[in-house]
Design an enzyme around this catalytic site. Sequence first.
Site, short mmCIF file in Angstrom:
data_model
loop_
_atom_site.label_atom_id
_atom_site.label_comp_id
_atom_site.label_asym_id
_atom_site.label_seq_id
_atom_site.Cartn_x
_atom_site.Cartn_y
_atom_site.Cartn_z
N SER A 186 0.80 -1.23 0.00
CA SER A 186 0.00 0.00 0.00
C SER A 186 0.83 1.28 0.00
O SER A 186 0.31 2.33 -0.33
CB SER A 186 -0.94 -0.01 1.20
N HIS A 214 -5.86 -4.32 -1.47
CA HIS A 214 -5.67 -3.16 -2.36
C HIS A 214 -5.70 -3.56 -3.84
O HIS A 214 -5.52 -2.70 -4.70
CB HIS A 214 -4.34 -2.46 -2.07
N LYS A 245 -12.63 -1.43 0.76
CA LYS A 245 -11.88 -0.61 -0.21
C LYS A 245 -12.64 -0.59 -1.55
O LYS A 245 -13.73 -0.05 -1.59
CB LYS A 245 -10.44 -1.14 -0.30
C1 LIG Z 1 -6.80 -2.32 4.53
C2 LIG Z 1 -6.10 -3.60 4.64
C3 LIG Z 1 -6.50 -4.57 5.56
C4 LIG Z 1 -7.57 -4.33 6.57
O1 LIG Z 1 -8.83 -4.34 6.00
P1 LIG Z 1 -10.10 -4.00 6.91
O2 LIG Z 1 -11.20 -4.76 6.27
O3 LIG Z 1 -10.26 -2.53 6.88
O4 LIG Z 1 -9.79 -4.50 8.27
C5 LIG Z 1 -5.83 -5.78 5.56
N1 LIG Z 1 -4.82 -6.03 4.70
C6 LIG Z 1 -4.40 -5.11 3.82
C7 LIG Z 1 -3.29 -5.44 2.88
C8 LIG Z 1 -5.02 -3.86 3.76
O5 LIG Z 1 -4.59 -2.95 2.91
#
Ligand SMILES: *Cc1c(COP(=O)(O)O)cnc(C)c1O
Length: 398
Positions: A186, A214, A245
């Site tokens: 990210s 992502h 996301k």
């Molecule tokens: C955002 C993210 C998470 C967490 O996701 P949530 O559903 O908001 O808990 C886990 N792993 C990665 C790689 C992320 O970017």
Amino acid sequence: MYQDFQNHLNAELQQIRDAGLYKNERVIITPQSSGIRVATASGEAEVINFCANNYLGLANNAELIEAAKERMDSRGYGMASVRFICGTQDTHKQLEQAISDFFGTEDTILYAACFDANGGLFEPLLTEEDAIISDALNHASIIDGVRLCKAVRYRYSNGDMEDLEKQLQAAQKQRFRIIATDGVFSMDGNVCPLDKIYRLAQRYNAVVMVDESHSAGVVGKTGHGVTELYDLRGKVEIITGTLGKAFGGSVGGFTTGRKEIIQMLRQRSRPYLFSNSIPPMIAAAGLKTLEILTRDNSLQDRLHENTDYFITRMKAAGFDIKPTQSAICAVMLYDARLSQDFAAKLQDEGIYVTGFYYPVVPKGQARIRVQLSAAHTKEQLDKGIAAFRKVGKELNVI
Ligand SMILES: *Cc1c(COP(=O)(O)O)cnc(C)c1O
């Protein structure tokens, strides 16, 4: 009694402030979107949002809102239970099936968040006889999940396949091996070399786990993630992901993959067994999200177009952009203070971004992370680029 502890906390908080690392939350007073209003000291400001994970612009999508409303009316507000006691409705099962269909996997288990999916993944599957081989830049939730598991830990530098091979050789001592990686990292936006990881896993008898948080909805021609990009649909044993996301922007997570793995997680994964079901309306909106993504490719196409458009013009303007294959565009500034000044000046220009610096990124690697969305209009992108150019010149970056 509390006095000593209070003094200690206040001193520690002051240290965070003195280091310039105190995180203040900015308040949005509209729905999440590519154009938002934020509360400021002097009132309100209209800004273009370049820092949401709202890759497909679904966070405020009318069809999702409608689907959620309909299911709240027909199935109620919440489940008041974990899944295995009395927290499973037909909608939850339908969403699990739809996620399996989307990724070409055998079965899926839902969690309250991907943080929980990763946190509850390793401990039920592996013991101290086994090994987890983890990319050094993996998300905090994978790191925590690994910590909760008794397996022997190995770490390889980000995307470094020579290093991964060395760790796999060392891990031949253990009974089973899981390689764990983010699909898209990210902070840079780079994609994991899943084709090479998969080949090494075959050679060294390891299972592959990839977190598509992502990358799902973003990477690959039709947004089916890194397994689409590398032509590995249905091959990877474990995929985790989020509904927070590209997949709608609300909450919810999942693990999808080989059916025995999913069955074992339903029996033993602690965040699944000891935490509430996602509400029916969230499951219904998740189903609608996957329907939107598979009925045509317009959102994915728009996101890819917008990303190319923005990055091409930023590079042409002279900005130093990290190599990326996702909708993340890291504009490198290197200096922490500069990243903060740059972000503040952009906000004055109506551009909403965040400057990242140590410890979120390595020392001397400060940057502004821009996240593109299918919801951005050409006009919004042009305004963003113009503001970057203006501030970049003012601050002698370009
Ligand atoms: C955002 C993210 C998470 C967490 O996701 P949530 O559903 O908001 O808990 C886990 N792993 C990665 C790689 C992320 O970017």
